[in-house]
Design a protein around this motif. Sequence first.
Motif, PDB file in Angstrom:
ATOM      1  N   VAL A  17       0.827  -1.204   0.000  1.00  0.00           N
ATOM      2  CA  VAL A  17       0.000   0.000   0.000  1.00  0.00           C
ATOM      3  C   VAL A  17       0.860   1.251   0.000  1.00  0.00           C
ATOM      4  O   VAL A  17       1.852   1.332   0.725  1.00  0.00           O
ATOM      5  CB  VAL A  17      -0.936  -0.002   1.226  1.00  0.00           C
ATOM      6  CG1 VAL A  17      -1.796   1.258   1.263  1.00  0.00           C
ATOM      7  CG2 VAL A  17      -1.818  -1.247   1.215  1.00  0.00           C
ATOM      8  N   SER A  18       0.453   2.210  -0.793  1.00  0.00           N
ATOM      9  CA  SER A  18       1.105   3.514  -0.791  1.00  0.00           C
ATOM     10  C   SER A  18       0.480   4.429   0.253  1.00  0.00           C
ATOM     11  O   SER A  18       1.175   5.052   1.048  1.00  0.00           O
ATOM     12  CB  SER A  18       1.017   4.162  -2.179  1.00  0.00           C
ATOM     13  OG  SER A  18       1.529   5.467  -2.151  1.00  0.00           O
ATOM     14  N   GLU A  19      -0.850   4.513   0.260  1.00  0.00           N
ATOM     15  CA  GLU A  19      -1.533   5.370   1.229  1.00  0.00           C
ATOM     16  C   GLU A  19      -3.019   5.033   1.242  1.00  0.00           C
ATOM     17  O   GLU A  19      -3.557   4.466   0.285  1.00  0.00           O
ATOM     18  CB  GLU A  19      -1.347   6.854   0.878  1.00  0.00           C
ATOM     19  CG  GLU A  19      -1.827   7.229  -0.512  1.00  0.00           C
ATOM     20  CD  GLU A  19      -1.447   8.640  -0.917  1.00  0.00           C
ATOM     21  OE1 GLU A  19      -0.974   9.412  -0.058  1.00  0.00           O
ATOM     22  OE2 GLU A  19      -1.618   8.976  -2.101  1.00  0.00           O
ATOM     23  N   VAL A  20      -3.660   5.365   2.353  1.00  0.00           N
ATOM     24  CA  VAL A  20      -5.120   5.311   2.457  1.00  0.00           C
ATOM     25  C   VAL A  20      -5.575   6.655   2.991  1.00  0.00           C
ATOM     26  O   VAL A  20      -4.886   7.281   3.796  1.00  0.00           O
ATOM     27  CB  VAL A  20      -5.604   4.163   3.373  1.00  0.00           C
ATOM     28  CG1 VAL A  20      -5.166   2.812   2.829  1.00  0.00           C
ATOM     29  CG2 VAL A  20      -5.111   4.350   4.794  1.00  0.00           C
ATOM     30  N   PHE A  21      -6.732   7.111   2.535  1.00  0.00           N
ATOM     31  CA  PHE A  21      -7.217   8.404   3.004  1.00  0.00           C
ATOM     32  C   PHE A  21      -8.710   8.556   2.757  1.00  0.00           C
ATOM     33  O   PHE A  21      -9.316   7.746   2.049  1.00  0.00           O
ATOM     34  CB  PHE A  21      -6.442   9.557   2.370  1.00  0.00           C
ATOM     35  CG  PHE A  21      -6.431   9.577   0.858  1.00  0.00           C
ATOM     36  CD1 PHE A  21      -7.356  10.321   0.136  1.00  0.00           C
ATOM     37  CD2 PHE A  21      -5.472   8.868   0.127  1.00  0.00           C
ATOM     38  CE1 PHE A  21      -7.334  10.364  -1.250  1.00  0.00           C
ATOM     39  CE2 PHE A  21      -5.439   8.901  -1.257  1.00  0.00           C
ATOM     40  CZ  PHE A  21      -6.376   9.657  -1.954  1.00  0.00           C
ATOM     41  N   ARG A  43      -4.821   3.448  -2.002  1.00  0.00           N
ATOM     42  CA  ARG A  43      -3.880   3.577  -3.125  1.00  0.00           C
ATOM     43  C   ARG A  43      -2.783   2.528  -2.983  1.00  0.00           C
ATOM     44  O   ARG A  43      -2.015   2.544  -2.023  1.00  0.00           O
ATOM     45  CB  ARG A  43      -3.260   4.975  -3.164  1.00  0.00           C
ATOM     46  CG  ARG A  43      -2.411   5.179  -4.422  1.00  0.00           C
ATOM     47  CD  ARG A  43      -1.734   6.551  -4.464  1.00  0.00           C
ATOM     48  NE  ARG A  43      -2.679   7.646  -4.400  1.00  0.00           N
ATOM     49  CZ  ARG A  43      -3.418   8.073  -5.419  1.00  0.00           C
ATOM     50  NH1 ARG A  43      -3.337   7.451  -6.596  1.00  0.00           N
ATOM     51  NH2 ARG A  43      -4.250   9.091  -5.275  1.00  0.00           N
ATOM     52  N   LEU A  44      -2.733   1.613  -3.956  1.00  0.00           N
ATOM     53  CA  LEU A  44      -1.747   0.547  -3.940  1.00  0.00           C
ATOM     54  C   LEU A  44      -0.487   0.959  -4.694  1.00  0.00           C
ATOM     55  O   LEU A  44      -0.541   1.761  -5.623  1.00  0.00           O
ATOM     56  CB  LEU A  44      -2.338  -0.721  -4.558  1.00  0.00           C
ATOM     57  CG  LEU A  44      -3.605  -1.252  -3.866  1.00  0.00           C
ATOM     58  CD1 LEU A  44      -4.059  -2.551  -4.520  1.00  0.00           C
ATOM     59  CD2 LEU A  44      -3.382  -1.460  -2.376  1.00  0.00           C
ATOM     60  N   VAL A  83     -11.979   0.260   6.426  1.00  0.00           N
ATOM     61  CA  VAL A  83     -13.084   0.762   5.604  1.00  0.00           C
ATOM     62  C   VAL A  83     -14.414   0.600   6.322  1.00  0.00           C
ATOM     63  O   VAL A  83     -15.239   1.528   6.360  1.00  0.00           O
ATOM     64  CB  VAL A  83     -13.120   0.033   4.245  1.00  0.00           C
ATOM     65  CG1 VAL A  83     -14.402   0.379   3.493  1.00  0.00           C
ATOM     66  CG2 VAL A  83     -11.903   0.407   3.407  1.00  0.00           C
ATOM     67  N   LEU A  84     -14.649  -0.571   6.909  1.00  0.00           N
ATOM     68  CA  LEU A  84     -15.943  -0.835   7.534  1.00  0.00           C
ATOM     69  C   LEU A  84     -16.152  -0.018   8.799  1.00  0.00           C
ATOM     70  O   LEU A  84     -17.283   0.104   9.289  1.00  0.00           O
ATOM     71  CB  LEU A  84     -16.103  -2.328   7.830  1.00  0.00           C
ATOM     72  CG  LEU A  84     -16.072  -3.259   6.610  1.00  0.00           C
ATOM     73  CD1 LEU A  84     -16.428  -4.683   7.015  1.00  0.00           C
ATOM     74  CD2 LEU A  84     -17.002  -2.767   5.510  1.00  0.00           C
ATOM     75  N   GLY A  85     -15.080   0.572   9.299  1.00  0.00           N
ATOM     76  CA  GLY A  85     -15.190   1.473  10.435  1.00  0.00           C
ATOM     77  C   GLY A  85     -15.608   2.878  10.049  1.00  0.00           C
ATOM     78  O   GLY A  85     -15.788   3.737  10.918  1.00  0.00           O
ATOM     79  N   CYS A  86     -15.771   3.124   8.750  1.00  0.00           N
ATOM     80  CA  CYS A  86     -16.183   4.437   8.239  1.00  0.00           C
ATOM     81  C   CYS A  86     -17.572   4.309   7.620  1.00  0.00           C
ATOM     82  O   CYS A  86     -17.942   3.249   7.120  1.00  0.00           O
ATOM     83  CB  CYS A  86     -15.193   4.944   7.191  1.00  0.00           C
ATOM     84  SG  CYS A  86     -13.483   5.054   7.780  1.00  0.00           S
ATOM     85  N   ASP A  87     -18.323   5.398   7.638  1.00  0.00           N
ATOM     86  CA  ASP A  87     -19.682   5.331   7.098  1.00  0.00           C
ATOM     87  C   ASP A  87     -19.775   5.752   5.638  1.00  0.00           C
ATOM     88  O   ASP A  87     -20.859   5.943   5.110  1.00  0.00           O
ATOM     89  CB  ASP A  87     -20.644   6.159   7.948  1.00  0.00           C
ATOM     90  CG  ASP A  87     -20.273   7.635   8.000  1.00  0.00           C
ATOM     91  OD1 ASP A  87     -19.311   8.039   7.326  1.00  0.00           O
ATOM     92  OD2 ASP A  87     -20.966   8.386   8.732  1.00  0.00           O
ATOM     93  N   VAL A  92     -12.644   3.629  -3.376  1.00  0.00           N
ATOM     94  CA  VAL A  92     -11.883   3.666  -4.622  1.00  0.00           C
ATOM     95  C   VAL A  92     -10.547   2.988  -4.395  1.00  0.00           C
ATOM     96  O   VAL A  92      -9.758   3.409  -3.547  1.00  0.00           O
ATOM     97  CB  VAL A  92     -11.671   5.110  -5.107  1.00  0.00           C
ATOM     98  CG1 VAL A  92     -10.881   5.115  -6.421  1.00  0.00           C
ATOM     99  CG2 VAL A  92     -13.012   5.821  -5.287  1.00  0.00           C
ATOM    100  N   ILE A  93     -10.292   1.918  -5.153  1.00  0.00           N
ATOM    101  CA  ILE A  93      -9.005   1.224  -5.108  1.00  0.00           C
ATOM    102  C   ILE A  93      -8.218   1.690  -6.322  1.00  0.00           C
ATOM    103  O   ILE A  93      -8.622   1.470  -7.467  1.00  0.00           O
ATOM    104  CB  ILE A  93      -9.190  -0.299  -5.124  1.00  0.00           C
ATOM    105  CG1 ILE A  93     -10.078  -0.731  -3.948  1.00  0.00           C
ATOM    106  CG2 ILE A  93      -7.839  -0.998  -5.055  1.00  0.00           C
ATOM    107  CD1 ILE A  93     -10.454  -2.198  -3.982  1.00  0.00           C
ATOM    108  N   THR A  94      -7.109   2.352  -6.065  1.00  0.00           N
ATOM    109  CA  THR A  94      -6.373   2.999  -7.136  1.00  0.00           C
ATOM    110  C   THR A  94      -4.891   2.710  -7.000  1.00  0.00           C
ATOM    111  O   THR A  94      -4.486   1.854  -6.218  1.00  0.00           O
ATOM    112  CB  THR A  94      -6.682   4.524  -7.128  1.00  0.00           C
ATOM    113  OG1 THR A  94      -6.075   5.145  -8.263  1.00  0.00           O
ATOM    114  CG2 THR A  94      -6.211   5.202  -5.854  1.00  0.00           C
TER     115      THR A  94
END
Length: 242
Positions: A17-21, A43-44, A83-87, A92-94
């Motif tokens: 993984v590069s980043e998640v946001f 972001r992978l 992810v499931l902890g957010c509403d 987007v998988i990029t």
Amino acid sequence: MDETEQKHFDRERELIVSEVFGDTQPTFQGEGPSMGVPALFIRLAQCNLTCTWCDTKYTWDWSRYDIKKETRRRSVDELIAWVLGCDTELVVITGGEPLLQQGVIRLVSGLLAGGKRVEIETNGTIAPDPRLLVDGVRFNVSPKLANSGVAEGKRIVPNALAAFAASGHARFKFVTRSVAELDEIQQLVDRFQLSPVYVMPEGTTAEVQIQTTRALADAVAARKWHLTQRLHILAFADARGR
């Protein structure tokens, strides 16, 4: 990853993984059919192309960026839990190029089971795994034009594009700099029966985006294609993680 880490890398249960946001600082899908929709991003790292104008070279250009600083191995289950902890509904998988990593299949399955909707952004050179061609998943396929600086034989893979075109799960988005490039897009559209088509102006500043949009607008409308923007450039000035 170094050689030892690579040896112990579980390709189905881990991702590079590069980043998640999009959680603590909410953002939108900036491009294509869902432009303006609130979204989480995964972001992978890694890519099989080297586009000259790429604005995420930190995911693959290890001659300029430090792979140890720019990437992290994360378990698929950890990402699903995040992810499931957010509403936010849309994920987007990029990349990079997400389809290089086998763990995407397990990731998408977990996200769908949790009630999320998934978009996978891909350059269209790797045919989609049939397990990804399910309800709740859409591919934003962005075949690269000559303006990318990549040889045609690498950036246009006929079998892959044909598979996306036949899947019923793909939208096709072209990064474009000039009206003249619309003929190049038309050739690909006709050759592979690509539909629907989105044209997106290339650029990393609002000024360039506006200028190119105005130059393209009439010609794109005349072809009955969609014109999309890079909303994150206009809204957040190309800030990383937005």
